[in-house]
Design a protein around this motif. Structure first.
Motif, PDB file in Angstrom:
ATOM      1  N   VAL A   1      14.880   2.126 -37.990  1.00  0.00           N
ATOM      2  CA  VAL A   1      15.523   2.162 -39.294  1.00  0.00           C
ATOM      3  C   VAL A   1      16.857   2.885 -39.244  1.00  0.00           C
ATOM      4  O   VAL A   1      17.736   2.656 -40.069  1.00  0.00           O
ATOM      5  CB  VAL A   1      14.601   2.822 -40.341  1.00  0.00           C
ATOM      6  CG1 VAL A   1      14.419   4.303 -40.078  1.00  0.00           C
ATOM      7  CG2 VAL A   1      15.131   2.606 -41.766  1.00  0.00           C
ATOM      8  N   THR A   2      17.056   3.769 -38.262  1.00  0.00           N
ATOM      9  CA  THR A   2      18.294   4.533 -38.200  1.00  0.00           C
ATOM     10  C   THR A   2      19.427   3.785 -37.511  1.00  0.00           C
ATOM     11  O   THR A   2      20.567   4.208 -37.575  1.00  0.00           O
ATOM     12  CB  THR A   2      18.078   5.858 -37.437  1.00  0.00           C
ATOM     13  OG1 THR A   2      17.791   5.556 -36.069  1.00  0.00           O
ATOM     14  CG2 THR A   2      16.949   6.659 -38.047  1.00  0.00           C
ATOM     15  N   ALA A   3      19.159   2.675 -36.843  1.00  0.00           N
ATOM     16  CA  ALA A   3      20.113   2.122 -35.910  1.00  0.00           C
ATOM     17  C   ALA A   3      21.377   1.603 -36.563  1.00  0.00           C
ATOM     18  O   ALA A   3      22.456   1.743 -36.016  1.00  0.00           O
ATOM     19  CB  ALA A   3      19.463   1.009 -35.105  1.00  0.00           C
ATOM     20  N   ALA A   4      21.257   0.940 -37.698  1.00  0.00           N
ATOM     21  CA  ALA A   4      22.439   0.378 -38.340  1.00  0.00           C
ATOM     22  C   ALA A   4      23.118   1.387 -39.262  1.00  0.00           C
ATOM     23  O   ALA A   4      24.022   1.037 -39.995  1.00  0.00           O
ATOM     24  CB  ALA A   4      22.059  -0.879 -39.118  1.00  0.00           C
ATOM     25  N   HIS A   5      22.687   2.635 -39.227  1.00  0.00           N
ATOM     26  CA  HIS A   5      23.234   3.666 -40.091  1.00  0.00           C
ATOM     27  C   HIS A   5      24.226   4.531 -39.332  1.00  0.00           C
ATOM     28  O   HIS A   5      24.153   4.665 -38.119  1.00  0.00           O
ATOM     29  CB  HIS A   5      22.110   4.548 -40.649  1.00  0.00           C
ATOM     30  CG  HIS A   5      21.137   3.801 -41.510  1.00  0.00           C
ATOM     31  ND1 HIS A   5      19.970   4.388 -41.967  1.00  0.00           N
ATOM     32  CD2 HIS A   5      21.143   2.544 -42.001  1.00  0.00           C
ATOM     33  CE1 HIS A   5      19.309   3.518 -42.708  1.00  0.00           C
ATOM     34  NE2 HIS A   5      19.991   2.396 -42.738  1.00  0.00           N
ATOM     35  N   GLU A   6      25.117   5.134 -40.084  1.00  0.00           N
ATOM     36  CA  GLU A   6      26.056   6.070 -39.487  1.00  0.00           C
ATOM     37  C   GLU A   6      25.376   7.417 -39.228  1.00  0.00           C
ATOM     38  O   GLU A   6      24.374   7.758 -39.851  1.00  0.00           O
ATOM     39  CB  GLU A   6      27.253   6.275 -40.426  1.00  0.00           C
ATOM     40  CG  GLU A   6      28.258   5.152 -40.431  1.00  0.00           C
ATOM     41  CD  GLU A   6      27.721   3.890 -41.092  1.00  0.00           C
ATOM     42  OE1 GLU A   6      28.089   2.790 -40.647  1.00  0.00           O
ATOM     43  OE2 GLU A   6      26.935   3.991 -42.051  1.00  0.00           O
ATOM     44  N   LEU A   7      25.960   8.181 -38.323  1.00  0.00           N
ATOM     45  CA  LEU A   7      25.570   9.575 -38.122  1.00  0.00           C
ATOM     46  C   LEU A   7      26.844  10.395 -38.183  1.00  0.00           C
ATOM     47  O   LEU A   7      27.802  10.103 -37.457  1.00  0.00           O
ATOM     48  CB  LEU A   7      24.852   9.771 -36.793  1.00  0.00           C
ATOM     49  CG  LEU A   7      24.290  11.200 -36.586  1.00  0.00           C
ATOM     50  CD1 LEU A   7      22.947  11.153 -35.878  1.00  0.00           C
ATOM     51  CD2 LEU A   7      25.260  12.081 -35.813  1.00  0.00           C
ATOM     52  N   TRP A   8      26.855  11.397 -39.064  1.00  0.00           N
ATOM     53  CA  TRP A   8      28.073  12.154 -39.265  1.00  0.00           C
ATOM     54  C   TRP A   8      27.766  13.634 -39.466  1.00  0.00           C
ATOM     55  O   TRP A   8      26.633  14.028 -39.688  1.00  0.00           O
ATOM     56  CB  TRP A   8      28.849  11.608 -40.467  1.00  0.00           C
ATOM     57  CG  TRP A   8      28.209  11.753 -41.803  1.00  0.00           C
ATOM     58  CD1 TRP A   8      28.397  12.760 -42.721  1.00  0.00           C
ATOM     59  CD2 TRP A   8      27.277  10.844 -42.431  1.00  0.00           C
ATOM     60  NE1 TRP A   8      27.646  12.538 -43.851  1.00  0.00           N
ATOM     61  CE2 TRP A   8      26.959  11.380 -43.711  1.00  0.00           C
ATOM     62  CE3 TRP A   8      26.686   9.645 -42.035  1.00  0.00           C
ATOM     63  CZ2 TRP A   8      26.069  10.745 -44.588  1.00  0.00           C
ATOM     64  CZ3 TRP A   8      25.809   9.013 -42.905  1.00  0.00           C
ATOM     65  CH2 TRP A   8      25.506   9.554 -44.157  1.00  0.00           C
ATOM     66  N   ILE A   9      28.827  14.432 -39.358  1.00  0.00           N
ATOM     67  CA  ILE A   9      28.754  15.866 -39.647  1.00  0.00           C
ATOM     68  C   ILE A   9      29.421  16.089 -40.998  1.00  0.00           C
ATOM     69  O   ILE A   9      30.581  15.708 -41.199  1.00  0.00           O
ATOM     70  CB  ILE A   9      29.452  16.693 -38.557  1.00  0.00           C
ATOM     71  CG1 ILE A   9      28.848  16.403 -37.177  1.00  0.00           C
ATOM     72  CG2 ILE A   9      29.348  18.188 -38.875  1.00  0.00           C
ATOM     73  CD1 ILE A   9      29.656  16.981 -36.026  1.00  0.00           C
ATOM     74  N   GLU A  10      28.680  16.672 -41.940  1.00  0.00           N
ATOM     75  CA  GLU A  10      29.201  16.891 -43.287  1.00  0.00           C
ATOM     76  C   GLU A  10      29.186  18.387 -43.588  1.00  0.00           C
ATOM     77  O   GLU A  10      28.132  18.964 -43.884  1.00  0.00           O
ATOM     78  CB  GLU A  10      28.386  16.123 -44.315  1.00  0.00           C
ATOM     79  CG  GLU A  10      28.990  16.142 -45.702  1.00  0.00           C
ATOM     80  CD  GLU A  10      28.444  15.051 -46.598  1.00  0.00           C
ATOM     81  OE1 GLU A  10      28.936  14.952 -47.744  1.00  0.00           O
ATOM     82  OE2 GLU A  10      27.539  14.306 -46.180  1.00  0.00           O
ATOM     83  N   PRO A  11      30.346  19.038 -43.511  1.00  0.00           N
ATOM     84  CA  PRO A  11      30.395  20.482 -43.760  1.00  0.00           C
ATOM     85  C   PRO A  11      30.021  20.833 -45.199  1.00  0.00           C
ATOM     86  O   PRO A  11      30.253  20.060 -46.130  1.00  0.00           O
ATOM     87  CB  PRO A  11      31.855  20.837 -43.480  1.00  0.00           C
ATOM     88  CG  PRO A  11      32.374  19.721 -42.621  1.00  0.00           C
ATOM     89  CD  PRO A  11      31.649  18.503 -43.097  1.00  0.00           C
ATOM     90  N   GLU A  12      29.440  22.025 -45.374  1.00  0.00           N
ATOM     91  CA  GLU A  12      29.241  22.547 -46.724  1.00  0.00           C
ATOM     92  C   GLU A  12      30.586  22.766 -47.400  1.00  0.00           C
ATOM     93  O   GLU A  12      30.730  22.564 -48.610  1.00  0.00           O
ATOM     94  CB  GLU A  12      28.461  23.855 -46.682  1.00  0.00           C
ATOM     95  CG  GLU A  12      26.999  23.696 -46.298  1.00  0.00           C
ATOM     96  CD  GLU A  12      26.242  25.003 -46.360  1.00  0.00           C
ATOM     97  OE1 GLU A  12      26.864  26.055 -46.690  1.00  0.00           O
ATOM     98  OE2 GLU A  12      25.027  24.999 -46.069  1.00  0.00           O
TER      99      GLU A  12
END
Length: 271
Positions: free
Chosen positions: A18-29
């Motif tokens: 389920v995660t494959a077509a999704h982005e992975l990012w760093i989102e700072p507070e």
């Protein structure tokens, strides 16, 4: 310290498809912090600039490094820590957090599911090309890895983004915390040693109320894209390389295609 290229000595972990077509990012507070502050934020997996936060799991990371000017330092946390980013800045000014994941795989039951992903990300692979390589039309795997960066302004926020050693990455040619962005934010996209011309960039624009607008643009002949931006908004950029996997990767995972995901997050200060 520089981020390494793909290493087969690292752990290669399975992951839910389920995660494959999704982005992975760093989102700072916070995309801007005081000189004596810390770099704190989430590692997020999802879509439309919204998703689930991930803990810091070193077995899933090839390298995780903060850069500022000529200085750098690894992100050193305990396994299981949340949020997934909690580190001191390496210097006052623009701090670049760069993250490279291990390689994981996703299975496709049918060509149509893969084709939908290929079309959405403008990867240009056709069924005819797929079959010509001897790949099956059903029940095949794709291997993928993530190359994510975020820009955080510390104190005066001054400085420039740069190549950090990621195999594919965006490099901001504009500092969003100190430069005039009225004509847009310029970024350059790289794969290995070369800029990537005429490549689709997906732009996620998050307003202060959480509303997300998604647009598409393309890099020019020098791999540069100009992104219109709005003060007070945060942004995520995404672009993907697709290639034939190496024999070692095929042996380890059995994937017929390999994708490398470049991701960049930043914000534009409110006026």
């Amino acid at each position: 310290m520089r981020l390494s290229s793909l290493l087969f000595s690292i752990a290669i972990l399975p992951v839910a498809s389920v995660t494959a077509a999704h982005e992975l990012w760093i989102e700072p507070e916070a995309y801007q912090v005081a000189a004596e502050g810390r770099l704190v934020g989430d590692i997020v997996n999802g879509q439309n600039f919204d998703g689930i936060t991930l803990a810091y799991i070193p077995q899933r990371i090839v390298n995780y490094v903060v850069f500022s000017g000529r200085a750098s330092a690894p992100v050193d946390m305990r396994a299981g820590d949340t949020p997934g980013l909690n580190a001191p800045p390496v210097a006052e000014g623009l701090n670049i957090v760069a993250y490279q994941s291990t390689v994981t795989t996703v299975d496709y039951a049918t060509w149509d599911k893969f084709a939908s992903f290929v079309e959405h990300k403008d990867l240009g692979i056709t069924l005819e090309q797929h079959l010509a390589k001897g790949y099956p039309q059903d029940n095949f795997a794709e291997a993928y890895s993530r190359f994510s960066k975020t820009l955080i302004g510390v104190g005066n926020g001054a400085g420039s983004d740069k190549r950090t050693g990621l195999e594919t990455e965006f490099v901001a040619l504009t500092n969003p915390y100190t430069d005039d962005v009225s004509a847009g934010m310029q970024v350059q996209l790289f794969y290995q040693r070369f800029a990537r011309p005429d490549t689709q960039v997906e732009v996620f624009d998050k307003a202060p109320d959480g509303t997300v607008t998604i647009t598409l643009t393309r890099t020019d002949a020098q791999g540069i894209a100009t992104i219109p931006v709005t003060p007070g908004h945060s942004y995520m950029l995404d672009a993907i390389v697709i290639r034939d996997p190496s024999p070692d990767l095929v042996t380890a995972l059995g994937g017929v295609w390999e994708t490398l995901w470049a991701n960049l997050t930043f914000a534009v200060p409110a006026q």
